[in-house]
Design a protein around this motif. Structure first.
Motif, PDB file in Angstrom:
ATOM      1  N   TYR A  27      48.133  32.861  37.248  1.00 19.86           N
ATOM      2  CA  TYR A  27      47.592  33.095  38.587  1.00 19.86           C
ATOM      3  C   TYR A  27      47.398  34.586  38.806  1.00 19.86           C
ATOM      4  O   TYR A  27      47.871  35.406  38.009  1.00 19.86           O
ATOM      5  CB  TYR A  27      48.484  32.481  39.672  1.00 19.86           C
ATOM      6  N   PRO A  65      43.514  31.509  40.164  1.00 21.62           N
ATOM      7  CA  PRO A  65      43.895  31.246  41.562  1.00 21.62           C
ATOM      8  C   PRO A  65      45.130  32.042  41.962  1.00 21.62           C
ATOM      9  O   PRO A  65      45.828  32.617  41.122  1.00 21.62           O
ATOM     10  CB  PRO A  65      44.174  29.750  41.564  1.00 21.62           C
ATOM     11  N   TYR A  93      38.792  31.214  33.468  1.00 24.78           N
ATOM     12  CA  TYR A  93      38.947  32.256  34.484  1.00 24.78           C
ATOM     13  C   TYR A  93      38.743  33.640  33.867  1.00 24.78           C
ATOM     14  O   TYR A  93      39.094  33.873  32.705  1.00 24.78           O
ATOM     15  CB  TYR A  93      40.336  32.200  35.116  1.00 24.78           C
ATOM     16  N   TYR A 143      50.486  27.674  41.999  1.00 22.19           N
ATOM     17  CA  TYR A 143      49.129  28.020  41.562  1.00 22.19           C
ATOM     18  C   TYR A 143      48.910  27.876  40.065  1.00 22.19           C
ATOM     19  O   TYR A 143      47.798  28.091  39.583  1.00 22.19           O
ATOM     20  CB  TYR A 143      48.795  29.454  42.001  1.00 22.19           C
TER      21      TYR A 143
END
Length: 542
Positions: free
Chosen positions: A66, A32, A377, A62
């Protein structure tokens, strides 16, 4: 067929527009980060000053990992000790590359600055050379050099106390030039040293401009002429001056090596390697020059931060002096043999590195060579990966009241800086200022000794107090005001530095006079011939 021909340009135009508008968007599977806008991504949100504060703010918003979308490029910011350990350390084979840095590396450095070189055979060869100079065994050999330069710094604190920043800079620069080139800088007014520090400032200024960022993140702009890109013109001019400085140093050291008159140093060992590996004099100049930069700037900036901390936290100064007086006494200077018994001074070194991290954003970002996944992620191949040293050092979980200078945090930490960096438990690492993984600063062993001698001896010999203004009030510096660039330090501030008593003043003067007589040529103030790896600089035990 005619219809297809008629509408083909329109279709192509729409496709190109869609493709262009996709630039700057954050894919859903990326870490993010702040909202993006087409084309620029997050580039418009990047601050021009105090970047570390904005990056810390985004980390709180975040999370510890991030992403920022910067035009056509991706930056992943690591703001936790665990993320740095898991990626930069444990996966260093993937996370030791560099993104292309057109302004900083290509224009300013001729693609030769080791700090910005990719993870290539050239970098590995250079790193191997540097490791031979700076590994833990070699670092111990430099203590005699450190002792002499430290004694001159103490003497100059007596004779030129208002110039304490310059005294500190000469100390770190002279030690570095001796280690790298075999000659020392006897005075701050040395033209080449001034050029070096001025070059640091100019390099930071060029790379912080918005134009420089645009050229880096939108390569198509490189087609524009120089008169439309003043940052590019300045970068080329800086490289020309910098190469002239570094190459002059290298060629002199090379000549002295071939004549057999050089004081033992990095360049002496690099000359035969150059012949074997076949790298050019320009490349050799930048290998040595990178060492000169790192050794001159980071150590002096940390010591300057330490002096500011003593102004702002006088109780720390008193506590350290009590320990030094108990262990060392008033009749001799502290030495490296005292280090195990001066734990509070060691803690001050560690806290100085945590509280005022000179490489405030981890210096130059790493880059990942292939797609990787972390906590679900995607970290895409070629993304820049930042070791957010400021945010990690100031994590309130790791360091409660993080902006308070508190050496007590490190009183139970008996590890060296390098051993702490290698600790398998990242929560127990002291600070992240030296970087991580295969890109960790190779000068960490030498820097630790230089910092310890600087801290312990200044506190043994001097009281550090605020300067009085014309109104008679104390001038208290603002600890939040820092310089900008790859390497930071407090903005310049005044201080009053005075010997603690006449006895200590006399000892510091005599130690310098004795070292000067025994080790330096009276005319040139360079090391006497045959003084390589001096076993003894004075009566003081090393």
């Amino acid at each position: 067929m005619a219809v297809i021909t008629t509408y083909l340009p329109i279709v192509v135009g729409i496709a190109l527009l869609i493709r262009l508008l996709m630039v700057g968007r954050r894919p859903k599977n990326y870490p993010p980060g702040p909202p993006t806008i087409p084309i620029l991504g997050n580039l418009h949100l990047m601050p021009t000053k105090d970047v570390h504060l904005q990056f810390e703010k985004w980390a709180r918003e975040y999370g510890p990992v991030y992403s920022l979308i910067l035009g056509t490029k991706v930056m992943v910011v690591l703001s936790s000790d665990r993320a740095v350990k898991d990626l930069l350390d444990k996966k260093s084979h993937m996370y030791s590359h560099r993104q292309e840095m057109y302004v900083g590396q290509t224009l300013c450095s001729g693609d030769m600055r080791i700090l910005m070189l990719g993870y290539t055979a050239k970098w590995r060869m250079s790193r191997k050379l540097v490791h031979a100079l700076l590994n833990v065994s070699s670092a111990k050999s430099y203590v005699p050099y450190q002792m002499l330069e430290n004694k001159q710094m103490l003497y100059e604190m007596i004779t030129k106390p208002d110039e304490f920043l310059y005294n500190i800079r000469r100390y770190s620069n002279a030690l570095t030039t001796t280690m790298v080139y075999g000659w020392r800088t006897p005075t701050y007014n040395d033209e080449k040293m001034r050029q070096l520090f001025d070059g640091f400032s100019e390099f930071a200024e060029i790379n912080q401009t918005g134009v420089a960022a645009l050229i880096d993140f939108f390569p198509i702009l490189r087609c524009l002429p120089d008169f439309l890109l003043p940052a590019r013109k300045k970068a080329k001019e800086l490289h020309k001056k910098e190469l002239g400085l570094y190459k002059g140093h290298w060629l002199k050291a090379k000549e002295d090596t071939l004549k057999g008159t050089i004081t033992h140093c990095f360049c002496e060992d690099a000359v035969p390697v150059q012949k074997k590996e076949g790298f050019s004099d320009d490349e050799a100049a930048y290998i040595a020059g990178t060492l000169l930069e790192a050794g001159s700037d980071t150590t002096s900036s940390t010591l300057y931060g330490f002096v500011q901390a003593m102004l702002l936290y006088p109780e720390v100064q008193r506590k350290a002096q009590e320990e030094i007086d108990r262990v060392v006494g008033p009749d001799r200077l502290p030495t490296m043999d005292d280090e195990p018994n001066l734990q509070y001074s060691r803690a001050i070194v560690k806290e100085s590195l945590r509280w005022m991290p000179t490489t405030i954003m981890g210096a130059v970002p790493h880059a990942v060579t292939q797609d990787d996944y972390y906590n679900g992620y995607l970290i895409p191949a070629h993304a820049a990966v930042v070791n957010n040293a400021w945010a990690i050092n100031h994590d309130p979980v790791r360091a409660p009241e993080p902006r308070r200078f508190k050496p007590e945090r490190h009183m139970d930490d008996k590890l060296s800086l390098a051993d702490s960096a290698a600790n398998p438990d990242p929560a127990k690492r002291d600070q992240f200022t030296f970087g991580a993984g295969r890109r960790i600063c190779p000068g960490i062993h030498v820097a630790e000794r230089s910092l310890f001698l600087g801290v312990a001896r200044m506190l043994w010999g001097f009281n550090i107090a605020p300067k009085l203004g014309v109104d008679g009030k104390e001038i208290i510096p603002d600890q939040e005001k820092l310089t900008q660039g790859f390497v930071c330090m407090p903005e310049e501030y005044p201080a009053t530095i005075t010997p603690r008593d006449e006895r200590r003043k006399g000892i510091m003067e005599e130690e310098w006079f004795a070292a000067e007589r025994e080790c330096l040529d009276p005319e040139t103030k360079q090391w006497k011939q045959g003084m390589n790896w001096v076993p003894k600089l004075s009566s003081t035990k090393v």
